[in-house]
Design an enzyme around this catalytic site. Structure first.
Site, PDB file in Angstrom:
ATOM      1  N   ASN A   1       0.892  -1.259  -0.216  1.00 16.95           N
ATOM      2  CA  ASN A   1       0.047  -0.238  -0.076  1.00 16.95           C
ATOM      3  C   ASN A   1       0.834   1.077   0.208  1.00 16.95           C
ATOM      4  OD1 ASN A   1      -1.372   2.182   1.144  1.00 16.95           O
ATOM      5  ND2 ASN A   1      -2.969   0.871   1.751  1.00 16.95           N
TER       6      ASN A   1
ATOM      7  N   ASP B   1      -0.072   4.448  -0.274  1.00 16.80           N
ATOM      8  CA  ASP B   1      -1.005   5.707   0.172  1.00 16.80           C
ATOM      9  C   ASP B   1       0.091   6.859   0.961  1.00 16.80           C
ATOM     10  OD1 ASP B   1      -3.173   4.535  -0.506  1.00 16.80           O
ATOM     11  OD2 ASP B   1      -3.809   4.179   1.572  1.00 16.80           O
ATOM     12  N   HIS B   2       0.975   6.187   1.615  1.00 20.84           N
ATOM     13  CA  HIS B   2       1.908   7.319   2.596  1.00 20.84           C
ATOM     14  C   HIS B   2       2.701   7.745   1.596  1.00 20.84           C
ATOM     15  CE1 HIS B   2      -0.990   6.827   5.472  1.00 20.84           C
ATOM     16  NE2 HIS B   2      -0.774   5.727   5.571  1.00 20.84           N
TER      17      HIS B   2
ATOM     18  N   ARG C   1       3.051  19.105   1.075  1.00 21.42           N
ATOM     19  CA  ARG C   1       3.158  20.071   0.158  1.00 21.42           C
ATOM     20  C   ARG C   1       2.421  20.662  -1.065  1.00 21.42           C
ATOM     21  NH1 ARG C   1       8.130  22.539   1.939  1.00 21.42           N
ATOM     22  NH2 ARG C   1       8.043  22.430   4.539  1.00 21.42           N
TER      23      ARG C   1
ATOM     24  N   HIS D   1      -5.675   3.651  -1.548  1.00 20.36           N
ATOM     25  CA  HIS D   1      -7.079   3.857  -0.942  1.00 20.36           C
ATOM     26  C   HIS D   1      -7.559   5.308  -1.538  1.00 20.36           C
ATOM     27  CE1 HIS D   1      -9.530   4.365   2.828  1.00 20.36           C
ATOM     28  NE2 HIS D   1     -10.244   4.651   1.749  1.00 20.36           N
TER      29      HIS D   1
ATOM     30  N   ARG E   1      -9.652   7.935  -0.891  1.00 22.65           N
ATOM     31  CA  ARG E   1     -10.700   8.358   0.065  1.00 22.65           C
ATOM     32  C   ARG E   1     -11.461   9.567  -0.421  1.00 22.65           C
ATOM     33  NH1 ARG E   1      -9.461   7.225   5.772  1.00 22.65           N
ATOM     34  NH2 ARG E   1     -10.688   9.058   6.006  1.00 22.65           N
TER      35      ARG E   1
ATOM     36  N   ARG F   1      -7.109  12.657   0.978  1.00 23.06           N
ATOM     37  CA  ARG F   1      -6.068  13.053   1.775  1.00 23.06           C
ATOM     38  C   ARG F   1      -4.766  12.852   1.390  1.00 23.06           C
ATOM     39  NH1 ARG F   1      -6.718  10.133   7.479  1.00 23.06           N
ATOM     40  NH2 ARG F   1      -8.967  11.307   7.225  1.00 23.06           N
TER      41      ARG F   1
ATOM     42  N   GLU G   1      -8.551   0.274  -2.706  1.00 27.27           N
ATOM     43  CA  GLU G   1      -9.434   0.426  -1.494  1.00 27.27           C
ATOM     44  C   GLU G   1     -10.263   1.668  -1.674  1.00 27.27           C
ATOM     45  OE1 GLU G   1      -7.141   0.909   1.957  1.00 27.27           O
ATOM     46  OE2 GLU G   1      -6.147  -0.924   1.410  1.00 27.27           O
TER      47      GLU G   1
ATOM     48  N   THR H   1      -6.662   6.460  10.542  1.00 25.86           N
ATOM     49  CA  THR H   1      -6.789   5.369   9.574  1.00 25.86           C
ATOM     50  C   THR H   1      -7.993   4.609   9.598  1.00 25.86           C
ATOM     51  OG1 THR H   1      -5.276   3.593   8.669  1.00 25.86           O
ATOM     52  CG2 THR H   1      -5.477   3.958  10.987  1.00 25.86           C
ATOM     53  N   THR H   2      -8.085   3.619   8.747  1.00 23.08           N
ATOM     54  CA  THR H   2      -9.286   2.866   8.635  1.00 23.08           C
ATOM     55  C   THR H   2      -9.230   2.017  10.090  1.00 23.08           C
ATOM     56  OG1 THR H   2      -8.841   2.568   6.464  1.00 23.08           O
ATOM     57  CG2 THR H   2     -10.538   1.137   7.264  1.00 23.08           C
TER      58      THR H   2
ATOM     59  N   GLU I   1     -10.927  -9.243   3.540  1.00 20.95           N
ATOM     60  CA  GLU I   1      -9.631  -8.963   4.384  1.00 20.95           C
ATOM     61  C   GLU I   1      -9.715  -8.853   5.631  1.00 20.95           C
ATOM     62  OE1 GLU I   1      -7.395  -5.598   2.602  1.00 20.95           O
ATOM     63  OE2 GLU I   1      -6.142  -5.181   4.378  1.00 20.95           O
TER      64      GLU I   1
ATOM     65  N   HIS J   1      -3.202  -4.516   8.141  1.00 23.75           N
ATOM     66  CA  HIS J   1      -3.550  -3.176   8.992  1.00 23.75           C
ATOM     67  C   HIS J   1      -2.352  -3.295  10.032  1.00 23.75           C
ATOM     68  CE1 HIS J   1      -5.022   0.396  10.637  1.00 23.75           C
ATOM     69  NE2 HIS J   1      -5.559   0.370   9.529  1.00 23.75           N
TER      70      HIS J   1
ATOM     71  N   GLY K   1       1.083  -1.282   4.491  1.00 23.06           N
ATOM     72  CA  GLY K   1       1.679  -0.074   3.658  1.00 23.06           C
ATOM     73  C   GLY K   1       2.648   0.787   4.660  1.00 23.06           C
ATOM     74  N   HIS K   2       2.152   1.179   5.994  1.00 26.95           N
ATOM     75  CA  HIS K   2       2.977   2.049   6.570  1.00 26.95           C
ATOM     76  C   HIS K   2       4.262   1.946   6.982  1.00 26.95           C
ATOM     77  CE1 HIS K   2       4.029   4.647  10.299  1.00 26.95           C
ATOM     78  NE2 HIS K   2       3.368   5.450   9.625  1.00 26.95           N
TER      79      HIS K   2
HETATM   80  N1  PXP Z   1      -5.619  -2.929   4.471  1.00 24.24           N
HETATM   81  C1  PXP Z   1      -6.698  -1.866   4.493  1.00 24.24           C
HETATM   82  C2  PXP Z   1      -7.996  -2.611   4.064  1.00 24.24           C
HETATM   83  C3  PXP Z   1      -6.329  -0.732   4.722  1.00 24.24           C
HETATM   84  O1  PXP Z   1      -7.304   0.433   5.004  1.00 24.24           O
HETATM   85  C4  PXP Z   1      -4.936  -0.421   5.206  1.00 24.24           C
HETATM   86  C5  PXP Z   1      -4.564   1.067   5.610  1.00 24.24           C
HETATM   87  O2  PXP Z   1      -4.954   1.938   4.396  1.00 24.24           O
HETATM   88  C6  PXP Z   1      -3.909  -1.483   5.041  1.00 24.24           C
HETATM   89  C7  PXP Z   1      -4.542  -2.745   4.803  1.00 24.24           C
HETATM   90  C8  PXP Z   1      -2.822  -1.214   5.436  1.00 24.24           C
HETATM   91  O3  PXP Z   1      -2.375  -0.753   6.723  1.00 24.24           O
HETATM   92  P1  PXP Z   1      -0.870  -0.259   7.229  1.00 24.24           P
HETATM   93  O4  PXP Z   1      -0.883   1.173   6.596  1.00 24.24           O
HETATM   94  O5  PXP Z   1      -1.025  -0.187   8.692  1.00 24.24           O
HETATM   95  O6  PXP Z   1      -0.065  -1.460   6.843  1.00 24.24           O
END
Ligand code: PXP
Length: 239
Positions: free
Chosen positions: A6, A8-9, A17, A42, A44, A48, A69, A99-100, A150, A188, A210-211
């Site tokens: 993932n 996203d970050h 910025r 994701h 959203r 964001r 997502e 976060t979710t 999931e 997650h 992801g994170h």
């Molecule tokens: N799975 C889902 C459905 C999520 O919403 C997220 C967070 O966006 C993740 C996995 C990944 O979580 P993390 O960033 O904590 O690894």
């Protein structure tokens, strides 16, 4: 075991910025070189981090598969239907959350979720539902006719150092979902420290992380960060 990364970050840093770096498309390519089986983002409602243009660009640039997502908001479901990612994972979305926070509430009437599933399925997209590792939620997901669930690993991620109760709950939930002919994904809060016990659960076939990977990528680069996570997952999976 498939590892979906993932990113996203990566977009979170860019949006800090509102500029054009770092580029999620470049991050996706590096993640794929490092051994990712898929790329997850994701989109959203509050935009964001990931923007519509990112999803469009990733849809053509990703060489593996794209897992989008999304919440069940009709506007986002329409975008997914147009872009046709390989997979759509429906998640609950609340504006104020960091976060979710939990899995989808599938109890009672779920017209928005039913409509979203129907639209995504009609567009030829594989649908997964992000749910808590709870037998009732799994049964409701199975009744909705989706291909996959999931399992939310947040409770495990918060408690794994102190107790194995959440891991056992994931194991039971994964077996229950397989028994209902659902493909089982998980994610997650998974990190380099806590991923292996989850990766070792045989009924789980896909992880979304992801994170922690993006955090390591700051020091190692995305390709190497993914390579190291890949190694941990593969090692946990060896007989
Ligand atoms: N799975 C889902 C459905 C999520 O919403 C997220 C967070 O966006 C993740 C996995 C990944 O979580 P993390 O960033 O904590 O690894």
């Amino acid at each position: 075991m498939r590892l979906y990364v993932n990113i996203d970050h990566v977009a979170t840093v860019r949006e800090a910025r509102r500029t054009d770096e770092p580029d999620p498309v470049r991050a996706a390519a590096a993640a794929e070189r490092g051994g990712a089986d898929g790329i997850t983002v994701h989109l959203r409602e509050d935009r964001r981090h990931i923007q519509d243009a990112d999803v469009r660009a990733l849809r053509t640039a990703v060489r593996t598969v794209l897992n989008l997502e999304l919440g069940a908001a009709p506007e986002i479901v329409r975008i997914a239907g147009r872009l046709k990612p390989f997979q759509a994972t429906l998640v609950p979305e609340r504006r104020q959350e960091i976060t979710t926070e939990g899995g989808l509430a599938l109890g009672g009437a779920t017209p928005k979720i039913r409509t979203a599933i129907a639209r995504l399925t009609a567009a030829g997209i594989r649908v997964s539902l992000f749910i808590d590792p709870d037998p009732g939620a799994i049964d409701r997901a199975a009744a909705l006719g989706v291909a996959a669930v999931e399992l939310h690993t947040g409770r495990y991620a918060r408690s794994w150092r102190k107790s194995d109760a959440a891991l056992r709950a994931l194991e039971r939930a994964a077996a229950h979902a397989r028994g209902r002919s659902l493909a089982v994904h998980a994610g997650h809060g998974l990190t380099y420290d806590n991923v292996q016990p989850v990766a070792a659960l045989r009924d789980i076939e896909e992880l979304n992380i992801g994170h922690s990977i993006v955090s390591h990528a700051i020091f190692l680069g995305m390709e190497e960060a993914v390579r190291r996570m890949r190694q941990l997952v593969d090692e946990a999976r060896r007989p």
